[in-house]
Design a protein around this motif. Structure first.
Motif, PDB file in Angstrom:
ATOM      1  N   GLY A   1      10.969  -3.817  20.346  1.00 46.99           N
ATOM      2  CA  GLY A   1      11.085  -2.376  20.118  1.00 46.99           C
ATOM      3  C   GLY A   1      11.707  -2.068  18.774  1.00 46.99           C
ATOM      4  N   LEU A   2      12.733  -2.844  18.401  1.00 48.47           N
ATOM      5  CA  LEU A   2      13.370  -2.651  17.098  1.00 48.47           C
ATOM      6  C   LEU A   2      12.380  -2.913  15.970  1.00 48.47           C
ATOM      7  CD1 LEU A   2      16.068  -2.081  15.637  1.00 48.47           C
ATOM      8  CD2 LEU A   2      16.542  -4.543  15.753  1.00 48.47           C
ATOM      9  N   LEU A   3      11.523  -3.908  16.158  1.00 49.31           N
ATOM     10  CA  LEU A   3      10.485  -4.218  15.163  1.00 49.31           C
ATOM     11  C   LEU A   3       9.623  -2.987  14.887  1.00 49.31           C
ATOM     12  CD1 LEU A   3       8.168  -7.336  15.197  1.00 49.31           C
ATOM     13  CD2 LEU A   3       7.184  -5.066  15.025  1.00 49.31           C
ATOM     14  N   TYR A   4       9.115  -2.358  15.946  1.00 49.86           N
ATOM     15  CA  TYR A   4       8.219  -1.216  15.760  1.00 49.86           C
ATOM     16  C   TYR A   4       8.956   0.001  15.210  1.00 49.86           C
ATOM     17  CZ  TYR A   4       4.407  -3.686  18.007  1.00 49.86           C
ATOM     18  OH  TYR A   4       3.408  -4.581  18.288  1.00 49.86           O
ATOM     19  N   ILE A   5      10.209   0.173  15.594  1.00 50.51           N
ATOM     20  CA  ILE A   5      10.980   1.298  15.068  1.00 50.51           C
ATOM     21  C   ILE A   5      11.167   1.155  13.555  1.00 50.51           C
ATOM     22  CG2 ILE A   5      13.260   2.377  15.048  1.00 50.51           C
ATOM     23  CD1 ILE A   5      13.423   1.771  18.058  1.00 50.51           C
ATOM     24  N   ILE A   6      11.599  -0.030  13.124  1.00 45.18           N
ATOM     25  CA  ILE A   6      11.810  -0.263  11.694  1.00 45.18           C
ATOM     26  C   ILE A   6      10.497  -0.130  10.928  1.00 45.18           C
ATOM     27  CG2 ILE A   6      12.465  -1.996   9.977  1.00 45.18           C
ATOM     28  CD1 ILE A   6      14.460  -3.108  12.001  1.00 45.18           C
ATOM     29  N   GLN A   7       9.448  -0.705  11.481  1.00 42.92           N
ATOM     30  CA  GLN A   7       8.152  -0.680  10.808  1.00 42.92           C
ATOM     31  C   GLN A   7       7.627   0.741  10.627  1.00 42.92           C
ATOM     32  OE1 GLN A   7       4.052  -2.076  12.478  1.00 42.92           O
ATOM     33  NE2 GLN A   7       5.089  -3.909  11.713  1.00 42.92           N
ATOM     34  N   GLN A   8       7.702   1.540  11.684  1.00 41.03           N
ATOM     35  CA  GLN A   8       7.163   2.895  11.608  1.00 41.03           C
ATOM     36  C   GLN A   8       8.040   3.810  10.749  1.00 41.03           C
ATOM     37  OE1 GLN A   8       4.066   3.694  12.688  1.00 41.03           O
ATOM     38  NE2 GLN A   8       4.034   1.482  13.067  1.00 41.03           N
ATOM     39  N   LEU A   9       9.341   3.641  10.806  1.00 43.08           N
ATOM     40  CA  LEU A   9      10.221   4.432   9.941  1.00 43.08           C
ATOM     41  C   LEU A   9       9.966   4.093   8.471  1.00 43.08           C
ATOM     42  CD1 LEU A   9      13.615   4.382  11.888  1.00 43.08           C
ATOM     43  CD2 LEU A   9      12.061   6.326  11.578  1.00 43.08           C
ATOM     44  N   THR A  10       9.735   2.824   8.191  1.00 46.08           N
ATOM     45  CA  THR A  10       9.425   2.416   6.817  1.00 46.08           C
ATOM     46  C   THR A  10       8.098   3.000   6.369  1.00 46.08           C
ATOM     47  OG1 THR A  10      10.631   0.349   7.176  1.00 46.08           O
ATOM     48  CG2 THR A  10       9.182   0.456   5.261  1.00 46.08           C
ATOM     49  N   LEU A  11       7.107   2.999   7.258  1.00 48.27           N
ATOM     50  CA  LEU A  11       5.805   3.580   6.923  1.00 48.27           C
ATOM     51  C   LEU A  11       5.935   5.068   6.594  1.00 48.27           C
ATOM     52  CD1 LEU A  11       2.708   3.574   6.768  1.00 48.27           C
ATOM     53  CD2 LEU A  11       2.668   3.883   9.261  1.00 48.27           C
ATOM     54  N   MET A  12       6.727   5.794   7.375  1.00 48.98           N
ATOM     55  CA  MET A  12       6.878   7.232   7.152  1.00 48.98           C
ATOM     56  C   MET A  12       7.646   7.539   5.874  1.00 48.98           C
ATOM     57  SD  MET A  12       7.480   8.882  10.945  1.00 48.98           S
ATOM     58  CE  MET A  12       8.870   7.836  11.349  1.00 48.98           C
ATOM     59  N   SER A  13       8.599   6.692   5.507  1.00 46.63           N
ATOM     60  CA  SER A  13       9.426   6.975   4.335  1.00 46.63           C
ATOM     61  C   SER A  13       8.919   6.294   3.065  1.00 46.63           C
ATOM     62  CB  SER A  13      10.874   6.529   4.599  1.00 46.63           C
ATOM     63  OG  SER A  13      10.914   5.144   4.937  1.00 46.63           O
ATOM     64  N   PHE A  14       8.467   5.057   3.186  1.00 48.67           N
ATOM     65  CA  PHE A  14       8.040   4.271   2.027  1.00 48.67           C
ATOM     66  C   PHE A  14       6.557   4.460   1.728  1.00 48.67           C
ATOM     67  CE2 PHE A  14       6.515   0.118   0.333  1.00 48.67           C
ATOM     68  CZ  PHE A  14       7.252   0.087  -0.849  1.00 48.67           C
ATOM     69  N   GLY A  15       5.756   4.664   2.788  1.00 47.35           N
ATOM     70  CA  GLY A  15       4.326   4.851   2.605  1.00 47.35           C
ATOM     71  C   GLY A  15       3.557   3.570   2.857  1.00 47.35           C
ATOM     72  N   PRO A  16       2.222   3.664   2.933  1.00 46.34           N
ATOM     73  CA  PRO A  16       1.393   2.497   3.248  1.00 46.34           C
ATOM     74  C   PRO A  16       1.036   1.629   2.042  1.00 46.34           C
ATOM     75  CG  PRO A  16       0.024   4.441   3.139  1.00 46.34           C
ATOM     76  CD  PRO A  16       1.433   4.908   2.899  1.00 46.34           C
ATOM     77  N   GLU A  17       1.343   2.086   0.827  1.00 44.96           N
ATOM     78  CA  GLU A  17       0.939   1.346  -0.365  1.00 44.96           C
ATOM     79  C   GLU A  17       1.829   0.124  -0.593  1.00 44.96           C
ATOM     80  OE1 GLU A  17       1.959   4.509  -0.542  1.00 44.96           O
ATOM     81  OE2 GLU A  17       0.089   5.635  -0.627  1.00 44.96           O
ATOM     82  N   ALA A  18       1.213  -0.940  -1.137  1.00 46.49           N
ATOM     83  CA  ALA A  18       1.974  -2.099  -1.599  1.00 46.49           C
ATOM     84  C   ALA A  18       2.473  -1.815  -3.010  1.00 46.49           C
ATOM     85  CB  ALA A  18       1.099  -3.346  -1.580  1.00 46.49           C
ATOM     86  N   ARG A  19       3.765  -2.014  -3.240  1.00 50.78           N
ATOM     87  CA  ARG A  19       4.359  -1.628  -4.527  1.00 50.78           C
ATOM     88  C   ARG A  19       5.043  -2.834  -5.174  1.00 50.78           C
ATOM     89  NH1 ARG A  19       6.811   4.357  -2.900  1.00 50.78           N
ATOM     90  NH2 ARG A  19       4.951   5.043  -1.764  1.00 50.78           N
ATOM     91  N   PRO A  20       4.773  -3.067  -6.462  1.00 47.38           N
ATOM     92  CA  PRO A  20       5.331  -4.240  -7.134  1.00 47.38           C
ATOM     93  C   PRO A  20       6.750  -3.983  -7.649  1.00 47.38           C
ATOM     94  CG  PRO A  20       3.879  -3.068  -8.621  1.00 47.38           C
ATOM     95  CD  PRO A  20       3.827  -2.329  -7.313  1.00 47.38           C
ATOM     96  N   VAL A  21       7.489  -5.061  -7.773  1.00 48.78           N
ATOM     97  CA  VAL A  21       8.813  -5.036  -8.399  1.00 48.78           C
ATOM     98  C   VAL A  21       8.750  -5.954  -9.614  1.00 48.78           C
ATOM     99  CG1 VAL A  21      11.252  -5.615  -8.141  1.00 48.78           C
ATOM    100  CG2 VAL A  21      10.011  -4.567  -6.236  1.00 48.78           C
ATOM    101  N   GLN A  22       9.142  -5.441 -10.750  1.00 48.07           N
ATOM    102  CA  GLN A  22       9.068  -6.229 -11.986  1.00 48.07           C
ATOM    103  C   GLN A  22      10.147  -7.312 -11.980  1.00 48.07           C
ATOM    104  OE1 GLN A  22       9.099  -3.816 -15.486  1.00 48.07           O
ATOM    105  NE2 GLN A  22       8.889  -5.537 -16.898  1.00 48.07           N
ATOM    106  N   PRO A  23       9.790  -8.556 -12.292  1.00 45.33           N
ATOM    107  CA  PRO A  23      10.809  -9.622 -12.325  1.00 45.33           C
ATOM    108  C   PRO A  23      11.798  -9.416 -13.460  1.00 45.33           C
ATOM    109  CG  PRO A  23       8.709 -10.418 -13.158  1.00 45.33           C
ATOM    110  CD  PRO A  23       8.449  -9.041 -12.614  1.00 45.33           C
TER     111      PRO A  23
END
Length: 308
Positions: A107-129
């Motif tokens: 349950g915690l897995l799905y809660i974290i995943q869905q909250l991240t989807l709603m706030s962060f969005g579905p796009e994959a985003r790069p981080v510059q090294p």
């Protein structure tokens, strides 16, 4: 280019996978070894580390090294604090019952995943090294005059990839020293050996559990911060680390940190080499097959102790 340089490149890629996998799996193994809890949400803690690293880099701006250095500190602390809160509010109330904690962490897995989807969005985003200088690697070739050093075109890596391997090794050594040379490590090992005896000697077992759960999640987040400049932050990126971590922990031996590291190196190297020469899918199939063989012929794992 000969076959040898390709194998060298595949081995380097495998070592990067092994380094990040070892950090992630050690966190999972530590939680199971001390708490006897199977944390299904471990992959989501990994994902949160990558997402937080991206957010920190975006907020701070400036040179990439500034955001990366800050993320190395902020992401494990935030994710570890979240894990401690989850332990105190959920797992503790379930009295760490193995069956109920599995359901709770799902349950915690799905809660974290869905909250991240709603706030962060579905796009994959790069981080510059923070640094990414290309390094050419030498190769040895047998000629008429014996061995000579050559520099094949395309045989190289980057300084950041080498940094990931070194940083992961240093962090694993720090975990080892914490478990063997510090008081908190002694309390963890005492709790792992006999929970009832630890309670009888006045060890605050529930606090140790919360701390261990936080450290395990923090290690996963740290691994994600290291790998996200090579990969990209995405709300679904926790699935593969979770699967591979379970494979590594089962092969190495449940609760065995040295076994987990050895199994991570084995799986990481094989995954890197097989993925380069064949396909990533075949690498996952062979890893799963290896788990089946271990469960049949050595259920306690390579370094685990058979229960009497």
């Amino acid at each position: 280019m000969e076959l040898g340089p390709y194998i060298l490149l595949a081995t380097l890629e495998g070592m990067i996978t092994a380094s990040v996998l070892a950090l992630t799996a050690v966190g999972l193994s530590l939680v199971f070894g001390v708490m006897r809890v199977v944390n299904i949400a471990h992959g989501e803690f990994f994902m949160l580390g990558a997402v937080i690293a991206w957010c920190v880099a975006q907020m701070l701006g400036g040179h990439p090294a500034v955001g990366f250095a800050a993320a190395l500190v902020i992401a494990p602390l935030l994710v570890g604090s979240l894990a401690i809160a989850a332990d105190m509010t959920i797992l503790k109330r379930l009295d760490y019952d193995p069956e109920r904690t599995i359901v709770a962490t799902i349950g915690l897995l799905y809660i974290i995943q869905q909250l991240t989807l709603m706030s962060f969005g579905p796009e994959a985003r790069p981080v510059q090294p923070p640094f990414n200088t290309r390094i050419a690697l030498p190769w040895f070739e047998m000629g008429a005059d014996g061995f000579k050093l050559i520099w094949p075109w395309g045989l190289g890596t980057t300084t950041y990839k080498l940094f990931v391997i070194v940083a992961a090794a240093a962090l694993l050594l720090a975990v080892r020293l914490m478990m063997t040379r510090t008081k908190i490590g002694l309390l963890m090992r005492a709790t792992q050996a006999d929970r009832e005896m630890a309670l009888a000697f006045g060890i605050p077992v529930e606090r140790i559990y919360a701390l261990v759960f936080g450290i395990g999640a923090g290690l996963a987040a740290m691994a994600a911060v290291l790998i996200v400049p090579i990969q990209q932050a995405h709300y679904l990126m926790g699935a593969d680390p979770l699967l591979l971590s379970f494979i590594v922990v089962i092969i190495g031996g449940l609760g065995s940190l040295p076994g987990t590291v050895v199994a991570a190196i084995l799986i990481g190297l094989s995954d890197g080499i097989i993925s380069v020469f064949f396909s990533p899918t075949l690498a996952k199939i062979l890893a799963t097959l290896l788990v089946g063989l271990v469960l049949v012929f050595r259920p306690q794992g390579l370094f685990g102790i058979r229960s009497v």
